[in-house]
Structures are given as C-alpha cells and as structure tokens.
Design a protein around this motif. Structure first.
Motif, PDB file in Angstrom:
ATOM      1  N   ASP A   1       0.848  -1.193   0.000  1.00 16.23           N
ATOM      2  CA  ASP A   1       0.000   0.000   0.000  1.00 16.23           C
ATOM      3  C   ASP A   1       0.883   1.242   0.000  1.00 16.23           C
ATOM      4  OD1 ASP A   1      -1.890   1.921   0.258  1.00 16.23           O
ATOM      5  OD2 ASP A   1      -2.986   0.926   1.879  1.00 16.23           O
ATOM      6  N   GLU A   2       1.083   1.838  -1.168  1.00 15.40           N
ATOM      7  CA  GLU A   2       1.930   3.004  -1.305  1.00 15.40           C
ATOM      8  C   GLU A   2       1.107   4.280  -1.458  1.00 15.40           C
ATOM      9  OE1 GLU A   2       5.108   3.099  -1.085  1.00 15.40           O
ATOM     10  OE2 GLU A   2       5.546   0.960  -1.035  1.00 15.40           O
ATOM     11  N   VAL A   3      -0.189   4.201  -1.175  1.00 14.92           N
ATOM     12  CA  VAL A   3      -1.073   5.338  -1.445  1.00 14.92           C
ATOM     13  C   VAL A   3      -0.650   6.569  -0.657  1.00 14.92           C
ATOM     14  CG1 VAL A   3      -3.445   6.179  -1.314  1.00 14.92           C
ATOM     15  CG2 VAL A   3      -2.995   3.806  -1.971  1.00 14.92           C
ATOM     16  N   CYS A   4      -0.437   6.381   0.655  1.00 16.50           N
ATOM     17  CA  CYS A   4      -0.099   7.523   1.506  1.00 16.50           C
ATOM     18  C   CYS A   4       1.215   8.149   1.094  1.00 16.50           C
ATOM     19  CB  CYS A   4      -0.055   7.077   2.963  1.00 16.50           C
ATOM     20  SG  CYS A   4       0.336   8.402   4.115  1.00 16.50           S
ATOM     21  N   THR A   5       2.229   7.294   0.863  1.00 20.61           N
ATOM     22  CA  THR A   5       3.547   7.802   0.514  1.00 20.61           C
ATOM     23  C   THR A   5       3.524   8.555  -0.807  1.00 20.61           C
ATOM     24  OG1 THR A   5       4.560   5.955   1.675  1.00 20.61           O
ATOM     25  CG2 THR A   5       5.941   7.155   0.130  1.00 20.61           C
ATOM     26  N   GLU A   6       2.879   7.984  -1.796  1.00 21.57           N
ATOM     27  CA  GLU A   6       2.837   8.623  -3.105  1.00 21.57           C
ATOM     28  C   GLU A   6       2.068   9.940  -3.055  1.00 21.57           C
ATOM     29  OE1 GLU A   6       4.535   7.869  -5.772  1.00 21.57           O
ATOM     30  OE2 GLU A   6       5.446   6.281  -4.588  1.00 21.57           O
ATOM     31  N   LYS A   7       0.958   9.989  -2.324  1.00 24.67           N
ATOM     32  CA  LYS A   7       0.191  11.230  -2.195  1.00 24.67           C
ATOM     33  C   LYS A   7       1.016  12.300  -1.485  1.00 24.67           C
ATOM     34  CE  LYS A   7      -4.286  13.029  -0.737  1.00 24.67           C
ATOM     35  NZ  LYS A   7      -4.662  13.457  -2.108  1.00 24.67           N
ATOM     36  N   SER A   8       1.767  11.878  -0.458  1.00 28.32           N
ATOM     37  CA  SER A   8       2.622  12.813   0.263  1.00 28.32           C
ATOM     38  C   SER A   8       3.698  13.381  -0.655  1.00 28.32           C
ATOM     39  CB  SER A   8       3.288  12.114   1.449  1.00 28.32           C
ATOM     40  OG  SER A   8       2.327  11.565   2.298  1.00 28.32           O
ATOM     41  N   ALA A   9       4.358  12.500  -1.414  1.00 34.20           N
ATOM     42  CA  ALA A   9       5.419  12.948  -2.311  1.00 34.20           C
ATOM     43  C   ALA A   9       4.876  13.917  -3.354  1.00 34.20           C
ATOM     44  CB  ALA A   9       6.061  11.732  -2.985  1.00 34.20           C
ATOM     45  N   GLU A  10       3.730  13.592  -3.900  1.00 38.08           N
ATOM     46  CA  GLU A  10       3.127  14.463  -4.916  1.00 38.08           C
ATOM     47  C   GLU A  10       2.786  15.828  -4.329  1.00 38.08           C
ATOM     48  OE1 GLU A  10      -0.795  14.506  -7.846  1.00 38.08           O
ATOM     49  OE2 GLU A  10      -0.252  12.693  -6.725  1.00 38.08           O
ATOM     50  N   SER A  11       2.287  15.842  -3.098  1.00 39.58           N
ATOM     51  CA  SER A  11       1.910  17.098  -2.457  1.00 39.58           C
ATOM     52  C   SER A  11       3.131  17.966  -2.157  1.00 39.58           C
ATOM     53  CB  SER A  11       1.130  16.806  -1.174  1.00 39.58           C
ATOM     54  OG  SER A  11      -0.048  16.085  -1.456  1.00 39.58           O
ATOM     55  N   VAL A  12       4.236  17.327  -1.686  1.00 37.50           N
ATOM     56  CA  VAL A  12       5.460  18.074  -1.426  1.00 37.50           C
ATOM     57  C   VAL A  12       5.972  18.713  -2.708  1.00 37.50           C
ATOM     58  CG1 VAL A  12       7.887  17.866  -0.770  1.00 37.50           C
ATOM     59  CG2 VAL A  12       6.138  16.749   0.600  1.00 37.50           C
ATOM     60  N   TYR A  13       5.984  17.930  -3.775  1.00 37.40           N
ATOM     61  CA  TYR A  13       6.456  18.435  -5.067  1.00 37.40           C
ATOM     62  C   TYR A  13       5.620  19.643  -5.515  1.00 37.40           C
ATOM     63  CZ  TYR A  13       7.901  18.440  -9.978  1.00 37.40           C
ATOM     64  OH  TYR A  13       8.386  18.809 -11.205  1.00 37.40           O
ATOM     65  N   LYS A  14       4.289  19.536  -5.414  1.00 41.29           N
ATOM     66  CA  LYS A  14       3.415  20.631  -5.847  1.00 41.29           C
ATOM     67  C   LYS A  14       3.614  21.876  -4.995  1.00 41.29           C
ATOM     68  CE  LYS A  14      -0.283  17.814  -7.868  1.00 41.29           C
ATOM     69  NZ  LYS A  14      -1.705  17.387  -7.750  1.00 41.29           N
ATOM     70  N   CYS A  15       3.862  21.672  -3.706  1.00 35.15           N
ATOM     71  CA  CYS A  15       4.066  22.815  -2.813  1.00 35.15           C
ATOM     72  C   CYS A  15       5.339  23.581  -3.162  1.00 35.15           C
ATOM     73  CB  CYS A  15       4.118  22.332  -1.368  1.00 35.15           C
ATOM     74  SG  CYS A  15       4.340  23.654  -0.163  1.00 35.15           S
ATOM     75  N   LEU A  16       6.383  22.839  -3.586  1.00 35.56           N
ATOM     76  CA  LEU A  16       7.662  23.477  -3.919  1.00 35.56           C
ATOM     77  C   LEU A  16       7.709  23.979  -5.361  1.00 35.56           C
ATOM     78  CD1 LEU A  16      10.142  20.959  -2.221  1.00 35.56           C
ATOM     79  CD2 LEU A  16       9.303  23.140  -1.309  1.00 35.56           C
ATOM     80  N   LYS A  17       6.846  23.493  -6.200  1.00 43.11           N
ATOM     81  CA  LYS A  17       6.852  23.832  -7.614  1.00 43.11           C
ATOM     82  C   LYS A  17       6.637  25.341  -7.799  1.00 43.11           C
ATOM     83  CE  LYS A  17       6.825  22.837 -12.046  1.00 43.11           C
ATOM     84  NZ  LYS A  17       8.077  22.393 -12.705  1.00 43.11           N
ATOM     85  N   GLY A  18       7.555  25.946  -8.568  1.00 42.82           N
ATOM     86  CA  GLY A  18       7.454  27.361  -8.866  1.00 42.82           C
ATOM     87  C   GLY A  18       8.003  28.275  -7.793  1.00 42.82           C
ATOM     88  N   ARG A  19       8.399  27.719  -6.662  1.00 42.60           N
ATOM     89  CA  ARG A  19       8.946  28.530  -5.575  1.00 42.60           C
ATOM     90  C   ARG A  19      10.463  28.351  -5.488  1.00 42.60           C
ATOM     91  NH1 ARG A  19       3.985  26.637  -3.324  1.00 42.60           N
ATOM     92  NH2 ARG A  19       2.705  28.313  -2.447  1.00 42.60           N
ATOM     93  N   ARG A  20      11.155  29.401  -5.020  1.00 44.12           N
ATOM     94  CA  ARG A  20      12.581  29.287  -4.722  1.00 44.12           C
ATOM     95  C   ARG A  20      12.694  28.766  -3.292  1.00 44.12           C
ATOM     96  NH1 ARG A  20      15.385  34.712  -4.655  1.00 44.12           N
ATOM     97  NH2 ARG A  20      15.350  34.539  -6.927  1.00 44.12           N
ATOM     98  N   TYR A  21      13.210  27.568  -3.142  1.00 40.85           N
ATOM     99  CA  TYR A  21      13.202  26.918  -1.842  1.00 40.85           C
ATOM    100  C   TYR A  21      14.625  26.588  -1.371  1.00 40.85           C
ATOM    101  CZ  TYR A  21      13.610  22.778  -4.856  1.00 40.85           C
ATOM    102  OH  TYR A  21      14.022  21.880  -5.798  1.00 40.85           O
TER     103      TYR A  21
END
Length: 900
Positions: free
Chosen positions: A271-291
């Motif tokens: 069951d990788e649902v939680c991990t994959e959703k978390s990774a996708e959310s982190v990526y979207k949060c950082l996308k377009g920002r200088r981090y």
C-alpha cells in the motif's frame, strides 16, 4: 566483534587439512552467520546485539581449542591427529566420556569444550533463523508519531547557535546560497561527528537574509534509521511551520493518521497510497517557488535517489544542503555542486568557543585562564568536545574544581556527559561489520601518533580482519577499508604519497578514546599506558595487548593473547617476556624493544603471522634455521642496529625460501642466500607466490629462475656494495623484467665505484610505478630505459644515479610521471620543456650545486604545482623564482616555488 571473530575462526578452520564431518558442519554454520551479518543492515543490528556477544565468545572458544591443537601438531612428530581422535570420539561421545577408556582427562575436556562450542553455534543458528523470519515485518515498520514529533521538536527550535570558528564557513556557504546561479544546486557539508555540521547548517537556515531570499524553507533530520514516510511527513511539517501551508498539511495529516491507525501502526508494503500522495503534495508545494531544503545527518548513499523526485528544478535558484559524516554520501548525488569539508578549530577559536559557552559575554577570570587553556588544548579543536566540557566547567567556576577537571579532562568529556560519547558512538554503530574490527584496532597505537599505513595494513592482514576477495589481494582490500574509514570521517589522512595513496593517517584523540573504550568493552583490546615498571599478570580474557609505557615486565600465564604490541619510545628498555606463555600468539610487534640476540623461543610460536623486532649487534647477526617452523608467518620485519661495516649484516638462512606464507620481508641489510640451483630447476620446488615486499636486502642475485618463484612481488629494495673478490659478472640486471607485478623498485649502488660495465643491460618491468636509483653512474644517453616505462609516476635519482653534464630528454617519454627528484646529481645543463613531462606535479632538486638553471619551459606544464629546491646553486634558485613570477603574470596562482 562477532563478525571479525567468525572471520578468524573460518581462517583457522581452513588450516585443517582433513576435517572430520563435525568440523565441516561447523564451517557451514560459520559461513551462514558471516553471510547473515554481511547482508543485515546496520539499521537492524539492535535485534541481534545480544546474540553477537554469544557468537564472539563461541568463536573465540572454538578458535582457541583448534589453534592450540594445530600448534601442538606442528611442533609434534606424532602422526595421530587430534581431529582423528575428535571424530572417532564424537561417534560414541557419551560412552567415551563416561567410561574414559581411550582418552586422558585433559584431552577429554578439550573435546568436550569443542563439542560444546559446536552445540552453541547450533543454538545461535536457530535464533538467527527466528530473527530472519521476522525481519521483513520489522523493516516495514515506519517512523512512529512520537519519533516524528521528537524530530520536529529538535529541528524547529529557534535561536542563533554559537558560531565561534565557523564564521568563514558561514559566509562562504551563504554567498553560494544567494549566488547568481539559477539552477537547482546541492551542497554537502562533510565532517566528523561533533565538528559543527548541524550548527553551521542551522545558522544558515535561520539567517534573516536567507529567510528573505527564499520563498520557502524546510529542515529534516534524516539520521541512520530513516523511513521514506517519515522524511516526507517531516518535510511537510517543516514547510507548514515556515510558510503556514496549513490546509494541505491538515488534510495530509488527517489522511496519514487514518492509514496509520487502520493498520495498527504498520503500513503494508503493497500500500503506497499515503507515501505517493505525500510525495506528490510536497512536489506541488515546492513547484514554482525558490526553496531551501536542509537534510541533516544523512548516512545512506541511496538517500538522494529516494528523495530527488520531491524537489522540482525550475531554474529559479533553489538550493539543497546535505550534512553528513560520510564523503561517499556527498558524492552520491550526480548533480552535487559543492562539497564543503569541515576542519577542526584552531586554538584561538577553541578558546573563544569555551569562553562563550562558560562565561557568555563576561571575561574569563585571570586565575582560571591558564587552567582553561590547558583544558582547551586537550579537546584538540573538536567543537562538540569543547561544548561538552564547557557544560561541566560552567557548573562551578572555582580554581580547585577547574584544576581537577584539567587533570581529568577526558573524564569530563567522556564520563560526566554521555552526550559526546553517544553522538560519536553513532559513527561506530553505523559501521558495516567488516569495518568495526579495523576501526577498533586503531586504539593499539599511542595517542597523537601518526600511523604508517603500510605497517597498519600488514597488521590488519596478520590479524585476519580481512575477508579475501577473488579479484584483490588482502592488502588491496585493506586499502579499500582504510579509504572507507576516511570517508566516514573516523580517520584523518596525515600524508599522501606522490601517487595519491595514503602514506600516514591520524585519529582525533576523542575518537581514539572511543576506540579504546569500545575495544575494552568488546574484549577486543587492552591498552596498558600507565607509568609503571611492572604490571600484574594479564588475565585470560584479553585478546590483544598494546603497551605504551616503559614497562619492563609483563606476566602472562597461559594467556589467550593473540597480539602483543609494544610502543614505548625508549628503545633502551629491554622487556622481559616469556614467549613460551604466548602459545597462541599471532602478532608480535616489538620494534621499540632492544634485543641483543634473536630470541630463540620465538620459533616455537608456530601461529605467529607478524614479527617485528629491533636487534642490536656489533658485527652482524645470523638468523637461526629453525625459523622455518613459523609456517604461518606473513610479515617479518627485522631492524638491525649494527656498526656500519660491510660484513655487519643480517644473515638469513636458506630455509627462508621454505616459508610459503611470507608476504613481506623487510630488513636494514639482510643477506639473503639464493635458493640452490638444483631445487630451482625442479618444478614447484619453491612457492613464494604470496611474497609482495622484499626490501633492505644486500647484494641480491638477480636471476630469472629466482624471480620466477615470486611472481607477485610488488616492492623490491636492494643495495649493492661489492668487495674486491666479488664476481660482478654473476649479476644479471636485465632479469627485473621477469617481475611482472613489480610496482616499486629501489636500487642503490656504492657510488665510489663505477658500475657502467654491468649496468648497461639494466631493464625494468612495464608495470613499474615508482623507481629510485642511487649511485648507478649510468650515462644520460641511456635514460630512455627509464623514460619509456609506460606506468612510471615517481622517479627519484640520487647520488650520481646518472652522470654527465647535459640531460636532454626524448620526446614521448615520462608520459605519466607526477614526481621527479634530483638529489646530488652532477648535472650542468638540463634541456627540457612541458612536452617532456606533460603530467608532472612536483619537481624537487636537492644538493645540485652545478645545475645552471631550471628549464623555463617547465613552468608551462599545466599540472605542475610545486618546484622545491634545497641547497642548490644561486642561478638555479633565481631561475625557479623567475618561473613563478612569469606564471603569476599569466594568471597561474597554483604553481608554488619553495626554496630552503
């Protein structure tokens, strides 16, 4: 030390030529346990720690019994083997033990003990099967909520940390973080435990300019036992605290908790649902920002491969910082931009840090200043040690208390505050099983001692720490182990050779203290360093003993000691040893004890693998033929302190050729007889295939048939001083070409005589990397025999090695040469350019009074870093300085000229 104990036991079992079924079964069990320990991750060692102690004890016990009987058989002429008796007795084990018809009492007890060890391995094996069965469930368990909360509390604490000694590092990395490069870049901060990596990273992370420069930041403490789910969650929580992305975080946190509780705290592997959703959310949060992302305390080289997809590269100047103790982690990222190595603090920086921690903005009272500075010196520039001892000193600011701490500063660092030892212990606990013994062995050397790597490697090999690899020699395996320990910041490089190899290494005092403590706890090593003339008898449990003080007598009664090393500086002390009590000794390193004759009792130590002795003799010394009893001897180092007469030599017996395990033979002036021609003519009569080093031999007869029996020789050192009656024609110097594995050759001739008549046929093997010639008086026109060597990297020409007024190298030669030394060479004109030495890195010229100048074109060699001159003509010195000035005018700041 379970792993090293098993490796040693396996090597001992391999010595039994005709093992009985029970011994073969024992070998299978040892092989299985070795494989299990090698395959098990460091992250899972907590589940097998208790059993490791049992493995160690059982392996030691079995090895003691087996080695003892191997030694007895080697010294006995009896044809009846202990193994035959053991096998026949075990077939009817209970009747034999009860009736005692065949066995005497001592032999019966020894068989019982060995059988008990085999049964102990059976029990251990059953326990390991149970561990292996439940191992996968344990590996699937993610980070708990409480651990994640603890991480968060550690990583989000505010407040500026002490920056004493780190300002230069801070400014350098800060400029890089805010630099003009728009691509996503990675910096790795590398250094030993306690050196200040986290402090530096935290101050950068919390700096107001950094906060302003980046749109969002996140800090994650990774540590050894990291889990993918935990890292992703900590990233989210850290971002939320900095930029208050509350809605996404709450949704993710709710989802994560539901999955966690649904599966009872265990997330199924499929069951990788939680991990994959978390990774996708982190990526979207950082996308377009200088981090800016800081990942602290990274241990795994695969970590970056796991997390890289979380971080988008939008060409907007985002930055990632990794802190690690392991340089291999720093290099594991294909896209790393900068590696910053942390250095120990200087004395002034150390003193300022201690004062800041103890007194804050106040000044140190004058009565405490001298004592405090003595304490600072003992901390040797390690920030964590300074901070730890400062916590002890701040409790009571009185002169008596500080004097007490100064006398017991190591107790203050390692005893009163366990935090330092715990943090440094992480580096040891994280070591793979095969490196732990090598690391603990560093404790045998005295404090602040620069350790000669060639000696260290020979000792590692003799101790049996190294598991053989098909494609590498044991020495090459040892070099890999050493590099690994360096990359893990547990050992520091002292000096490197001209070919880049590590020549000497050093260890920080506090890490050495950790070594000694761990080694004693593991019953691995006992260090005796008290100032006492005599010590009580060493007990039965010590496995290795290292003596660092002027002890004149050490008592040992039938000890199990396998290694005895003596490092006292005073060579005049003559240690009284009863070698008969060292029945299982493998290593005897006594190069600082003066013996006045060869101790004949040593030849009875048939398990000996390493022997190093200093022998003082007026007119020479003869080694007894009985040394052939040492069939297991790998390294023989004899330093002879004798008058400088031609006849004052160490005479070796012809039986030396009948010791097939020899790997390294080193003398000062050893006269080595040539094997008899009759035996050389017989196929397989001699076998010296393991021999790698033969140095310090005098007037060695170079013959094809002699070199044929040592096909793996890598280092050879010979000096030639012939008397009037010596037949020089019997020496064939073209035979070196038959040493196909030779990498280092040192040839020294008495320069008072002319050797041209017999050296005109001189030839070298193609693998040669390092060549030293002295006193040969070969014409410069014959230099092509050296220059044409395809792999030559180091060339040292001494004492009229070549003669003539002019040297003009040929084109296309010296293509790989990195270091060139001219020492006492009577050369007037040297006509060379950058094309003759295209890869030269250092040129050293010593005592060349007649050399007119250093060729100006030498400065055009792009790889050249140093020109070094000592006691040379004024014109040569002037030409070297002109080369340096010219290169600086062309923008080359890397070339240095040093004149002494």
């Amino acid at each position: 030390m379970a792993y090293s104990a098993l490796v040693l036991l396996m090597q001992t079992l391999d010595k039994i030529l005709h093992p009985c079924p029970q011994i073969s079964s024992l070998k299978e069990k040892v092989c299985y346990l070795l494989d299990f320990l090698e395959d098990s991750s460091e992250k899972c060692t907590s589940t097998i720690t208790d059993l490791e102690g049992q493995i160690r004890d059982a392996a030691y016990e079995a090895e003691d019994i087996i080695e003892s009987h191997l030694a007895k058989e080697s010294l006995s002429e009896s044809s009846t083997s202990f193994w035959e008796t053991f096998c026949s007795t075990i077939q009817n084990v209970l009747p034999a033990f009860r009736q005692r018809k065949v066995l005497n009492h001592d032999l019966e007890m020894e068989i019982k003990h060995l059988w008990k060890s085999i049964e102990e391995f059976e029990f251990i094996l059953d326990s390991f099967f149970k561990i292996k069965k439940g191992k996968m469930i344990e590996l699937l368990r993610p980070v708990t909520e409480s651990l994640a909360g603890a991480r968060l509390s550690r990583t989000t604490s505010c407040g500026q940390r002490a920056m004493v000694g780190l300002n230069e590092d801070f400014l350098k990395i800060k400029d890089w973080l805010t630099g003009s490069s728009s691509s996503r870049e990675i910096i790795s901060i590398v250094g030993m435990g306690g050196i200040g990596k986290t402090t530096l990273g935290r101050n950068l992370y919390e700096d107001s300019l950094i906060d302003y420069h980046f749109d969002t930041r996140a800090w994650v403490t990774v540590s050894q036992d990291y889990h993918w789910q935990g890292v992703v969650k900590d990233l989210w929580n850290s971002i939320a605290l900095v930029k208050r992305e509350s809605h996404d975080v709450l949704v993710l946190g709710y989802y994560y908790r539901r999955v966690w509780h649904r599966f009872g705290g265990v997330i199924p592997q499929h069951d990788e649902v939680c991990t994959e959703k978390s990774a996708e959310s982190v990526y979207k949060c950082l996308k377009g920002r200088r981090y800016l992302i800081v990942m602290d305390d990274v241990w795994d080289t695969k970590f970056w491969d796991d997390v890289r997809r979380l971080f988008p590269d939008d060409d907007n100047g985002s930055r990632i910082i990794l802190t690690t103790r392991l340089s291999e982690v720093a290099f594991s990222s294909e896209s790393f931009s900068y590696i910053h190595d942390m250095n120990l603090l200087g004395f002034d920086e150390s003193w300022n840090l201690l004062c800041a921690k103890v007194f804050g903005e106040e000044c140190c009272p004058s009565e405490l200043e001298k004592i405090g500075k003595d304490i600072v010196r003992n901390c040797k520039g390690l920030p964590l040690a300074l901070v730890t001892i400062a916590g002890v000193l701040s409790k009571r600011r009185t002169q008596d208390y500080w004097e007490y701490i100064a006398r017991n500063v190591k107790l203050g660092v390692n005893g009163n505050d366990d935090r330092l030892l715990e943090i440094l212990s992480l580096s040891y606990n994280h070591l793979p099983h095969h490196l732990k013994a090598c690391f603990l062995y560093m404790g045998v050397f005295p404090e602040d001692r620069e350790i000669l790597v060639s000696r260290l490697i020979k000792l590692w090999v003799a101790e049996g720490f190294l598991k053989p690899l098909y494609s590498k020699s044991l020495e090459e395996v040892a070099e890999d182990y050493l590099e690994d320990l360096v990359h893990r910041s547990l050992i520091m490089v002292g000096k490197r050779g001209h070919r880049g190899e590590i020549k000497t290494c050093i260890m920080h005092d506090i890490l050495r203290d950790l070594c000694v403590k761990k080694a004693k706890d593991e019953r691995f090593l006992l260090v005796l360093n008290r100032n006492a003339r005599n010590l009580p008898e060493v007990g039965y449990t010590e496995y290795r003993v290292s003596i660092h003080s002027h002890i004149l007598r050490v008592g040992m009664h039938d000890s199990r000691v396998r290694s005895f090393l003596y490092f006292a500086e005073n060579k005049s002390s003559n240690l009284s040893l009863s070698f008969a009590r060292f029945r299982l000794l493998k290593v005897l390193d006594a190069l600082t004890i003066t013996f006045y004759e060869f101790p004949t009792q040593i030849v009875e130590l048939v398990n000996l693998r390493y022997l190093g002795l200093l022998i003082q003799s007026l007119f020479g010394l003869e080694l007894p033929a009985a040394i052939v009893k040492l069939k297991n001897l790998q390294t023989l180092i004899l330093i002879e302190d004798m008058y400088d007469f031609d006849d004052a030599v160490l005479r070796l017996p012809s039986e030396i050729w009948e010791m097939p395990q020899l790997r390294h033979l080193s003398f000062k002036r050893g006269l080595l007889p040539r094997p008899s021609r009759e035996r050389l003519d017989r196929e397989n009569s001699f076998d010296m295939a393991h021999l790698q080093t033969l140095s310090g031999v005098k007037n060695f007869k170079c013959r094809k048939e002699v070199f044929r029996i040592m096909p793996n020789l890598k280092k050879l050192g010979i000096s030639y001083v012939f008397g009037n009656r010596e037949k020089r024609s019997s020496y064939d110097f073209s035979s070196f070409v038959y040493l196909h594995s030779l990498e280092t050759l040192i040839l020294s001739f008495d320069d008072r005589e002319h050797w041209k008549d017999i050296l005109m046929n001189l030839a070298f093997p193609s693998k040669l990397k390092k060549l030293t010639l002295s006193g040969c008086r070969i014409p410069w026109s014959k230099m092509t025999i050296v220059g044409s060597l395809p792999n030559l990297e180091v060339l040292k020409l001494k004492e009229s090695a070549f003669e003539g007024r002019v040297w003009e190298p040929e084109e296309g030669e010296f293509l790989r040469l990195k270091y060139l030394l001219l020492d006492r060479i009577h050369l007037r004109h040297w006509k060379a350019s950058e094309t003759h030495f295209p890869n030269l890195q250092q040129l050293s010229v010593f005592f060349c009074f007649e050399l007119a100048e250093i060729p100006s074109a030498i400065g055009d060699i792009t790889t050249l870093e140093m020109i070094e001159l000592y006691r040379c003509s004024h014109s040569a010195v002037k030409s070297a300085k002109l080369i340096e000035e010219e290169q600086r005018s062309l923008g080359n700041e890397s070339l240095k000229v040093r004149v002494k």
